[in-house]
Design an enzyme around this catalytic site. Structure first.
Site, PDB file in Angstrom:
ATOM      1  N   HIS A 172       0.822  -1.209   0.000  1.00 46.72           N
ATOM      2  CA  HIS A 172       0.000   0.000   0.000  1.00 46.72           C
ATOM      3  C   HIS A 172       0.852   1.253   0.000  1.00 46.72           C
ATOM      4  CE1 HIS A 172       0.825   0.776   4.292  1.00 46.72           C
ATOM      5  NE2 HIS A 172       0.614  -0.512   4.512  1.00 46.72           N
ATOM      6  N   CYS A 195       3.105  -5.274   6.688  1.00 40.86           N
ATOM      7  CA  CYS A 195       2.746  -4.870   5.329  1.00 40.86           C
ATOM      8  C   CYS A 195       3.948  -4.265   4.617  1.00 40.86           C
ATOM      9  CB  CYS A 195       1.604  -3.865   5.352  1.00 40.86           C
ATOM     10  SG  CYS A 195       0.010  -4.578   5.805  1.00 40.86           S
TER      11      CYS A 195
END
Length: 336
Positions: free
Chosen positions: A194, A210
Site C-alpha cells: 500500500h 505490510c
C-alpha cells in the site's frame, strides 16, 4: 499496516533510471543475464534536506544509499559530497513474473506482462518481531481509497507510545494506507502492499508486516496489476550471476537483523550451497570475501581473471531538480 518509528525517521530524517521519484523501468537483460542498470553519481546540494529526499528523487531507499556510501553522515550528509546512487543491480533469483519482493534489499520488482521491462520500486517492510512473511501468493483484492482499521496489537503498541488511534481512519491523504492498497492472499488478508502518509518510512523496517510504497509508485503499480497477479516474497541478502560473457558478479546487502541490537554489517551471512559452487567454479575467492565483508548493495565483479572489483562505470547525474516531483513529495506529510 506499517508503523513509522519517529526515532528512526529522525535518525535517517541508471540505464533506464529516471531522475524523479517515479518507477524506474529497466530493459530486461538478454537470456542468461541478470545484470540491469548503471550506478550514478550525485553531488549533494545545500537544499537537500536529508537522504530520504535524495532517495525519493532517484526512487531508491536511503538505507541502500547508506550501504553503498558507508562513510557519509546518515542524517545530513555534507553539501558537496559526491555519492553513488545504487541503480545497478542483479535481478532476484526468482521467476520473472508478476511481483517479486526481496526483503533484504528493500525492493519490489514488477514484470509487466507482455513487456520486455522490469520496474523497480523502493519498499518499506515489517519491523523486527513483525516481519513481512517470506511466501508465494497472489494479489487477492485491489482497494482504491482504503480505510484503515488498526488491529488491537497496533492500537496497543501505539497507546504505549502515548498515541490513541481511532477505531477507523477514513480514506484520504492522511490515511496511513495512502490512496491505494493491494491485498495479498496470505494469512487472514492482513498483509497489504500500500501507499503511505509517511514517505520517509519507505525503505525502512517500520511496519507491522505490510509493505509500504511511495505514493506515485503504488499508484503506478495499482494501475497495472490485476487480481490474481503472482507475488513472490524472498529474503536473499546475497545475489550472484554468471553473465553470458563470462563475467561473474556478487551483490551483497546487509541481512535483516533477527534479534534486537544485532549489527547487520557484521552479522554472519550463510550463503547457499549453490553460492559455494558459484565461488568454486571460477570466482576469485578473495574478491568474494571482500564483497561479503563490505556489503555495498551493488554488483561487484568477482571473476578470477584479475579484473577490477568495480562492476561498471558510474554515470554522472546532472544535479537538476524535477520541480513537479519535488513539489508533489513536499505535499506528503509524515504522520505516525
Amino acid at each position: 499496516m506499517k508503523r513509522a518509528s519517529v526515532i528512526t525517521l529522525l535518525l535517517l530524517g541508471s540505464l533506464g533510471a529516471f531522475h524523479s521519484a517515479r518507477a524506474m523501468d529497466y530493459p530486461l537483460p538478454p537470456q542468461g543475464s541478470r545484470l540491469i542498470g548503471q550506478n550514478q553519481s550525485y553531488v549533494i546540494q545545500e537544499g537537500d534536506k536529508n537522504l530520504q529526499t535524495i532517495a525519493r528523487r532517484f526512487n531508491t531507499a536511503a538505507q541502500l544509499i547508506l550501504e553503498t556510501n558507508n562513510t557519509i553522515a546518515p542524517v545530513y550528509p555534507a553539501p558537496g559530497t559526491t555519492i553513488t546512487i545504487p541503480s545497478q543491480m542483479l535481478l532476484p533469483d526468482a521467476p520473472r513474473e508478476g511481483i517479486v519482493v526481496n526483503l533484504a534489499e528493500l525492493r519490489l520488482y514488477y514484470y509487466p506482462p507482455g513487456e520486455n521491462i522490469v520496474q523497480v520500486f523502493p519498499l518499506g517492510i515489517g519491523q523486527l518481531g513483525l516481519e513481512t512473511p517470506v511466501s508465494t501468493t497472489r494479489v487477492s483484492q485491489k482497494i482504491p481509497n482504503p480505510t484503515w482499521t488498526p488491529t488491537p496489537g497496533i492500537r496497543a503498541r501505539s497507546l504505549a507510545q502515548g498515541i490513541k488511534l481511532p477505531a477507523v481512519v477514513p480514506a484520504g491523504p492522511n490515511n496511513p494506507l495512502g490512496r491505494y492498497a493491494l491485498r495479498l492472499g496470505i494469512g487472514n488478508g492482513e498483509y497489504l502492499i500500500h501507499g503511505t502518509s509517511a514517505p520517509d518510512s519507505v525503505g525502512l523496517r517500520v511496519s507491522s508486516g505490510c509493505m509500504r510504497m511511495n505514493a506515485p509508485d503504488i499508484k503506478a503499480l495499482f494501475e497495472q496489476v490485476r487480481v490474481g497477479t503472482r507475488v513472490q516474497i524472498i529474503n536473499e541478502p546475497v545475489k550472484y550471476s554468471v553473465e553470458p560473457d563470462g563475467r561473474r558478479y556478487v551483490e551483497v546487502h546487509r541481512p535483516l537483523a533477527q534479534v534486537e541490537g544485532e549489527n547487520p554489517q557484521t552479522t554472519p551471512i550463510k550463503p547457499s550451497g549453490d553460492f559455494a559452487a558459484f565461488v568454486a567454479q571460477g570466482s576469485d575467492k578473495t574478491l568474494v570475501d571482500k564483497a561479503l565483508y563490505r556489503r555495498a548493495g551493488i554488483p561487484v565483479l568477482v571473476s578470477n581473471n584479475g579484473a577490477a572489483a568495480s562492476s561498471q562505470s558510474v554515470q554522472s547525474v546532472q544535479n537538476s531538480r524535477n520541480a513537479a516531483a519535488l513539489a508533489e513529495s513536499q505535499k506528503e506529510v509524515a504522520v505516525q
